[in-house]
Write a protein that holds these residues in place. Structure first.
Motif, PDB file in Angstrom:
ATOM      1  N   ASP B  11      43.623 -33.880  54.612  1.00  0.00           N
ATOM      2  CA  ASP B  11      43.824 -32.487  54.993  1.00  0.00           C
ATOM      3  C   ASP B  11      45.281 -32.234  55.368  1.00  0.00           C
ATOM      4  OD1 ASP B  11      41.077 -31.606  54.634  1.00  0.00           O
ATOM      5  OD2 ASP B  11      40.618 -33.003  56.247  1.00  0.00           O
ATOM      6  N   LEU B  12      45.554 -31.124  56.038  1.00  0.00           N
ATOM      7  CA  LEU B  12      46.935 -30.792  56.398  1.00  0.00           C
ATOM      8  C   LEU B  12      47.094 -30.858  57.911  1.00  0.00           C
ATOM      9  CD1 LEU B  12      47.732 -27.803  54.004  1.00  0.00           C
ATOM     10  CD2 LEU B  12      48.519 -30.160  53.831  1.00  0.00           C
ATOM     11  N   LEU B  13      47.951 -31.767  58.358  1.00  0.00           N
ATOM     12  CA  LEU B  13      48.191 -31.953  59.795  1.00  0.00           C
ATOM     13  C   LEU B  13      49.599 -31.451  60.105  1.00  0.00           C
ATOM     14  CD1 LEU B  13      47.284 -33.202  62.533  1.00  0.00           C
ATOM     15  CD2 LEU B  13      48.184 -35.383  61.730  1.00  0.00           C
ATOM     16  N   PHE B  14      49.708 -30.537  61.077  1.00  0.00           N
ATOM     17  CA  PHE B  14      51.001 -29.953  61.426  1.00  0.00           C
ATOM     18  C   PHE B  14      51.396 -30.307  62.855  1.00  0.00           C
ATOM     19  CE2 PHE B  14      49.647 -27.148  57.992  1.00  0.00           C
ATOM     20  CZ  PHE B  14      50.819 -27.017  57.266  1.00  0.00           C
ATOM     21  N   ARG B  15      52.706 -30.496  63.063  1.00  0.00           N
ATOM     22  CA  ARG B  15      53.272 -30.542  64.422  1.00  0.00           C
ATOM     23  C   ARG B  15      54.174 -29.314  64.553  1.00  0.00           C
ATOM     24  NH1 ARG B  15      56.093 -35.710  65.290  1.00  0.00           N
ATOM     25  NH2 ARG B  15      54.051 -36.522  65.869  1.00  0.00           N
ATOM     26  N   ILE B  16      53.893 -28.517  65.554  1.00  0.00           N
ATOM     27  CA  ILE B  16      54.613 -27.253  65.720  1.00  0.00           C
ATOM     28  C   ILE B  16      55.224 -27.229  67.120  1.00  0.00           C
ATOM     29  CG2 ILE B  16      54.301 -24.732  65.832  1.00  0.00           C
ATOM     30  CD1 ILE B  16      51.882 -25.288  63.825  1.00  0.00           C
ATOM     31  N   ARG B  17      56.501 -26.884  67.199  1.00  0.00           N
ATOM     32  CA  ARG B  17      57.199 -26.840  68.491  1.00  0.00           C
ATOM     33  C   ARG B  17      57.710 -25.429  68.737  1.00  0.00           C
ATOM     34  NH1 ARG B  17      58.437 -32.334  69.694  1.00  0.00           N
ATOM     35  NH2 ARG B  17      58.408 -33.629  67.819  1.00  0.00           N
ATOM     36  N   ALA B  18      57.665 -25.017  70.013  1.00  0.00           N
ATOM     37  CA  ALA B  18      58.174 -23.685  70.377  1.00  0.00           C
ATOM     38  C   ALA B  18      58.493 -23.679  71.870  1.00  0.00           C
ATOM     39  CB  ALA B  18      57.142 -22.625  70.042  1.00  0.00           C
ATOM     40  N   PRO B  19      59.408 -22.803  72.283  1.00  0.00           N
ATOM     41  CA  PRO B  19      59.822 -22.798  73.691  1.00  0.00           C
ATOM     42  C   PRO B  19      58.776 -22.211  74.642  1.00  0.00           C
ATOM     43  CG  PRO B  19      61.024 -21.120  72.459  1.00  0.00           C
ATOM     44  CD  PRO B  19      60.251 -21.921  71.459  1.00  0.00           C
ATOM     45  N   THR B  20      57.902 -21.346  74.132  1.00  0.00           N
ATOM     46  CA  THR B  20      56.869 -20.747  74.992  1.00  0.00           C
ATOM     47  C   THR B  20      55.516 -20.850  74.313  1.00  0.00           C
ATOM     48  OG1 THR B  20      56.977 -18.541  74.001  1.00  0.00           O
ATOM     49  CG2 THR B  20      58.577 -19.016  75.774  1.00  0.00           C
ATOM     50  N   LEU B  21      54.473 -20.692  75.115  1.00  0.00           N
ATOM     51  CA  LEU B  21      53.119 -20.727  74.541  1.00  0.00           C
ATOM     52  C   LEU B  21      52.921 -19.576  73.551  1.00  0.00           C
ATOM     53  CD1 LEU B  21      50.399 -21.578  77.226  1.00  0.00           C
ATOM     54  CD2 LEU B  21      50.828 -22.746  75.061  1.00  0.00           C
ATOM     55  N   ILE B 116      39.726 -24.688  60.903  1.00  0.00           N
ATOM     56  CA  ILE B 116      40.655 -25.317  61.841  1.00  0.00           C
ATOM     57  C   ILE B 116      39.877 -26.416  62.554  1.00  0.00           C
ATOM     58  CG2 ILE B 116      42.234 -24.887  63.763  1.00  0.00           C
ATOM     59  CD1 ILE B 116      42.640 -23.088  61.155  1.00  0.00           C
ATOM     60  N   SER B 117      40.424 -27.611  62.603  1.00  0.00           N
ATOM     61  CA  SER B 117      39.666 -28.724  63.182  1.00  0.00           C
ATOM     62  C   SER B 117      40.061 -28.972  64.632  1.00  0.00           C
ATOM     63  CB  SER B 117      39.927 -29.992  62.371  1.00  0.00           C
ATOM     64  OG  SER B 117      39.338 -31.091  63.023  1.00  0.00           O
ATOM     65  N   TYR B 118      39.058 -29.319  65.426  1.00  0.00           N
ATOM     66  CA  TYR B 118      39.317 -29.771  66.798  1.00  0.00           C
ATOM     67  C   TYR B 118      39.854 -31.211  66.818  1.00  0.00           C
ATOM     68  CZ  TYR B 118      37.600 -26.332  70.206  1.00  0.00           C
ATOM     69  OH  TYR B 118      37.449 -25.266  71.044  1.00  0.00           O
ATOM     70  N   SER B 119      39.520 -31.975  65.747  1.00  0.00           N
ATOM     71  CA  SER B 119      40.041 -33.350  65.694  1.00  0.00           C
ATOM     72  C   SER B 119      41.561 -33.268  65.672  1.00  0.00           C
ATOM     73  CB  SER B 119      39.575 -34.061  64.420  1.00  0.00           C
ATOM     74  OG  SER B 119      38.227 -34.384  64.477  1.00  0.00           O
ATOM     75  N   ASP B 120      42.202 -34.041  66.530  1.00  0.00           N
ATOM     76  CA  ASP B 120      43.661 -34.116  66.579  1.00  0.00           C
ATOM     77  C   ASP B 120      44.320 -32.832  67.079  1.00  0.00           C
ATOM     78  OD1 ASP B 120      43.817 -36.804  65.404  1.00  0.00           O
ATOM     79  OD2 ASP B 120      43.158 -35.829  63.575  1.00  0.00           O
ATOM     80  N   LEU B 121      43.536 -31.873  67.593  1.00  0.00           N
ATOM     81  CA  LEU B 121      44.159 -30.655  68.136  1.00  0.00           C
ATOM     82  C   LEU B 121      44.652 -30.952  69.555  1.00  0.00           C
ATOM     83  CD1 LEU B 121      42.730 -27.035  67.812  1.00  0.00           C
ATOM     84  CD2 LEU B 121      44.251 -27.732  69.615  1.00  0.00           C
ATOM     85  N   ARG B 122      45.963 -30.909  69.726  1.00  0.00           N
ATOM     86  CA  ARG B 122      46.562 -31.235  71.027  1.00  0.00           C
ATOM     87  C   ARG B 122      47.702 -30.266  71.320  1.00  0.00           C
ATOM     88  NH1 ARG B 122      45.121 -36.584  69.551  1.00  0.00           N
ATOM     89  NH2 ARG B 122      46.683 -36.608  67.903  1.00  0.00           N
ATOM     90  N   ILE B 123      47.790 -29.827  72.570  1.00  0.00           N
ATOM     91  CA  ILE B 123      48.949 -29.053  72.994  1.00  0.00           C
ATOM     92  C   ILE B 123      49.577 -29.798  74.171  1.00  0.00           C
ATOM     93  CG2 ILE B 123      49.769 -26.865  73.966  1.00  0.00           C
ATOM     94  CD1 ILE B 123      47.412 -25.468  72.596  1.00  0.00           C
ATOM     95  N   ALA B 124      50.843 -30.134  74.041  1.00  0.00           N
ATOM     96  CA  ALA B 124      51.552 -30.853  75.108  1.00  0.00           C
ATOM     97  C   ALA B 124      52.782 -30.045  75.517  1.00  0.00           C
ATOM     98  CB  ALA B 124      51.976 -32.233  74.610  1.00  0.00           C
ATOM     99  N   GLU B 125      53.200 -30.238  76.763  1.00  0.00           N
ATOM    100  CA  GLU B 125      54.396 -29.568  77.261  1.00  0.00           C
ATOM    101  C   GLU B 125      55.380 -30.659  77.652  1.00  0.00           C
ATOM    102  OE1 GLU B 125      53.430 -26.929  80.420  1.00  0.00           O
ATOM    103  OE2 GLU B 125      55.453 -26.087  80.540  1.00  0.00           O
ATOM    104  N   CYS B 131      54.380 -28.333  72.336  1.00  0.00           N
ATOM    105  CA  CYS B 131      54.184 -29.019  71.061  1.00  0.00           C
ATOM    106  C   CYS B 131      52.693 -29.018  70.716  1.00  0.00           C
ATOM    107  CB  CYS B 131      54.717 -30.451  71.157  1.00  0.00           C
ATOM    108  SG  CYS B 131      54.515 -31.378  69.625  1.00  0.00           S
ATOM    109  N   LEU B 132      52.386 -28.540  69.539  1.00  0.00           N
ATOM    110  CA  LEU B 132      50.989 -28.476  69.070  1.00  0.00           C
ATOM    111  C   LEU B 132      50.819 -29.398  67.868  1.00  0.00           C
ATOM    112  CD1 LEU B 132      48.140 -27.025  68.550  1.00  0.00           C
ATOM    113  CD2 LEU B 132      49.443 -25.458  67.096  1.00  0.00           C
ATOM    114  N   GLU B 133      49.716 -30.154  67.859  1.00  0.00           N
ATOM    115  CA  GLU B 133      49.299 -30.828  66.623  1.00  0.00           C
ATOM    116  C   GLU B 133      47.955 -30.245  66.229  1.00  0.00           C
ATOM    117  OE1 GLU B 133      49.579 -35.083  66.676  1.00  0.00           O
ATOM    118  OE2 GLU B 133      51.697 -35.021  67.223  1.00  0.00           O
ATOM    119  N   VAL B 134      47.854 -29.828  64.983  1.00  0.00           N
ATOM    120  CA  VAL B 134      46.624 -29.164  64.530  1.00  0.00           C
ATOM    121  C   VAL B 134      46.364 -29.495  63.066  1.00  0.00           C
ATOM    122  CG1 VAL B 134      47.828 -26.993  63.947  1.00  0.00           C
ATOM    123  CG2 VAL B 134      45.386 -26.961  64.462  1.00  0.00           C
ATOM    124  N   LEU B 135      45.082 -29.663  62.767  1.00  0.00           N
ATOM    125  CA  LEU B 135      44.652 -30.060  61.417  1.00  0.00           C
ATOM    126  C   LEU B 135      43.918 -28.890  60.756  1.00  0.00           C
ATOM    127  CD1 LEU B 135      44.290 -32.745  59.623  1.00  0.00           C
ATOM    128  CD2 LEU B 135      41.994 -32.780  60.546  1.00  0.00           C
TER     129      LEU B 135
END
Lengths: 480, 138
Positions: B11-21, B116-125, B131-135
């Motif tokens: 599938d498609l796994l993304f890491r996304i970064r941004a300064p605010t939620l 959108i999968s819950y597997s590997d869905l993570r939001i970290a600060e 930083c979000l990882e989402v599949l």
């Protein structure tokens, strides 16, 4: 041996075990089937997912994965789990978003020589079957049609003139799950499903012209209606946006239920509820309805293929018989031998195919002596296979086998390393014409991003989870 | 802000970064639209309100992206811009999606996203950014 195999026990030439303790909370071991050659591409993520399934309440015997195991979400792709109907759970993570994604194979009396104008045939099929992102149905359906479709499955399509009665006998479960409950399908899912009936979709979905280029078992091939040298048509698609929305909706519902029933999960995508709970029954009813939509969808697509080939070659639907239709993302209540007694269990197959053996319940009378036809698609440039279900599959994998070759390269890797136009030209040199909305779609699904279908199917045959009947070589492909 | 595609076999796994939620949610929706339609530029011809709550921010992201996917597919819309406000307590998102109608000649060449999968869905600060990882199942 690759690093990902650390902690894995070898229990046979093609059989491997994840012992209890591989991840915390496992109730049963994990078991999977691979040749040593195929272990080199196995991801640690897939093994962790196989182990995660073993933590779910009420799992019977073991968490299983077929020889096309790879990293997915929730269950691994190729994953099979059977759950006790009283103590066990049902999970959308064991079925996937594309409920009843599946494959059907249609025979023809044509030979490769009849495909002299192959490009024109492919173009006619491409125009007849709506394909790709945003494609809309050419059927004019009302909400009542959709509700009936959700209850009746492939029968709805046949009664709407999109097939013949015999088609139903050649579908797994006669193209219908009787547990379907259309009232449990959300308005959102209906809204997505209404304009997409009869569409192929995108991604790994395809419509393929193939030639039966080798028959391994003449007697069974004849019984299945497949003859060496003839052209066949394979259709791979599922329940479209309707099924995707059912999964999305019920992950939210079952997430809440998981907390309510005090079930600890290693992965939120494994959100689940006891099978015999209001939430579990609701998901099962909605999932079965989406499965019925998928059978009607593949039936409608096959009807369009019959129209195109019928018009061009003067053939009737009876000249273009359905060989069989199998689901590979589904949960079903079935009776199996578990340890030493027969039990009714809820079998989840996520990227796995039912492979019922000779005499198993639910097979049409004329096929019962041979076992169920099992269709294993290859990729655009590699062969597909027709097998038959076996007693070994019944006793070892809850009547299940693999569903395809399984990917080895990510989509981003494919786009980085492969040019769609070059892949298309290389396939054309091998006599395979590809029609797709764009070249990127071809690169993402290039033959080299998949494991060797031949090796995967060899393992299936050697282990006995299916017996080879025929090989089908692709000659023309429509990619979604 | 960045959208990075990570290795994932199926599938498609993304890491996304941004300064605010709020930016993180906008960028995640942009990644979804770019997957579906590739070219998500305007002209912007309309806007559609969105308002959701959830138990935690990961669930909020799951609900939000699932809703954007639903609106896009059900109403034939390509969203080009996202004006969102995300709050933490309670976890909620409100705002509008800006976009245009789906044009088969221009937009049909993307990759279908099934869910959108819950597997590997993570939001970290971390270090002042989210930083979000989402599949995406494709």
């Amino acid at each position: 041996m690759s690093d990902s195999m650390k902690g894995v026990l070898r229990t046979g030439p093609y059989e491997w075990e994840l012992p209890v303790g591989y991840v915390s909370g496992m109730r049963v071991p994990g078991r999977f089937f691979l040749s040593e050659a195929l272990t080199g591409t196995l991801e640690e993520g897939a093994l962790r997912q196989l182990a995660n399934v073993a933590t779910l309440p009420g799992i019977r015997c073991c968490s299983l994965a077929m020889p096309d195991i790879h990293w997915g979400y929730g269950f691994p792709i190729g994953g099979v789990g059977a759950f006790d109907l009283t103590e066990g759970v049902i999970s959308p993570g064991g079925v996937g978003f594309d409920i009843n994604c599946g494959v059907r194979l249609m025979a023809t009396p044509l030979t490769e020589a009849d495909l002299r104008e192959k490009a024109a045939v492919i173009e006619e099929l491409y125009r007849a079957v709506p394909t790709g992102v945003g494609a809309r149905s050419t059927q004019r359906l009302g909400k009542n049609d959709l509700t009936t479709m959700l209850i009746d499955g492939a029968r709805w399509a046949v009664e709407a003139g999109l097939g013949v009665e015999r088609d139903l006998e050649r579908c797994e479960g006669f193209g219908r799950m009787e547990e379907a409950d259309a009232s449990k399908v959300s308005a959102k899912a209906l809204q997505r499903g209404l304009p997409q009936s009869g569409t192929l979709g995108a991604g790994n979905h395809f419509l393929e012209l193939q030639v039966v280029d080798e028959v391994y078992d003449t007697k069974v091939a004849a019984a299945f209606g497949v003859e060496a040298g003839t052209v066949a048509v394979m259709i791979h698609c599922g329940s479209r946006g309707l099924g995707h929305q059912v999964c999305t909706d019920y992950i939210q519902v079952l997430e809440a239920a998981t907390k309510r029933y005090g079930i600890a999960l290693p992965d939120r995508q494994l959100a689940c509820a006891p099978i015999d709970s209001p939430e579990g029954r609701a998901y099962f009813g909605a999932m079965a309805a989406a499965a019925n939509y998928a059978w009607a969808n593949r039936q409608a697509i096959m009807h369009r293929v019959r129209q195109v080939l019928g018009q061009r070659y003067g053939l009737s639907p009876e000249d273009l018989p359905l060989v069989y239709d199998v689901a590979h993302n589904i949960a079903k209540v079935e009776e199996h031998l578990v340890v030493s007694a027969r039990e009714r269990v809820c079998v989840h197959r996520k990227g796995a195919t039912r492979a019922f053996g000779p005499g198993a319940p639910g097979l049409p009378t004329d096929l019962a002596p041979y076992g169920q036809p099992v269709i294993i698609p290859g990729s655009m440039g590699t062969p597909s296979f027709l097998l038959r279900g076996t007693d070994e599959a019944m006793s070892r994998t809850f009547g299940s086998t693999c569903h395809g070759a399984g990917r080895v390269m990510s989509r981003s890797g494919a786009k980085k390393h492969l040019a769609g136009a070059e892949v298309k030209e290389a396939l054309q040199r091998d006599g395979i014409l590809v029609r797709a909305p764009n070249d990127a779609a071809i690169a993402e699904e290039a033959p080299s991003v998949y494991k060797s279908s031949t090796e995967v199917v060899r393992v299936v045959h050697e282990v006995g989870l299916g017996r080879l009947v025929a090989r089908l070589r692709p000659v023309g492909v429509i990619k979604g | 802000m960045s959208i990075e595609e990570l290795e994932h076999t199926a599938d498609l796994l993304f890491r996304i970064r941004a300064p605010t939620l709020s930016d993180l949610f906008s960028e995640a929706a942009r990644a979804l639209m770019q997957t579906l339609y590739r070219d998500t530029r305007g002209p912007e011809t309309g806007s559609w309100p969105i308002e959701l709550e959830a138990a935690d921010r990961e669930s909020l992201m799951y609900n939000f992206l699932s809703e954007v996917l639903f609106l896009s597919e059900a109403d034939n819309l390509v969203f080009c811009g996202f004006e969102l406000v995300v709050t933490v307590s309670p976890p909620a998102v409100a705002g509008r999606l800006v976009g245009r109608s789906f044009d088969p000649a221009r937009d049909a060449g993307g990759t279908e996203v099934k869910g959108i999968s819950y597997s590997d869905l993570r939001i970290a600060e971390r270090d002042g950014e989210f930083c979000l990882e989402v599949l995406f199942d494709v």
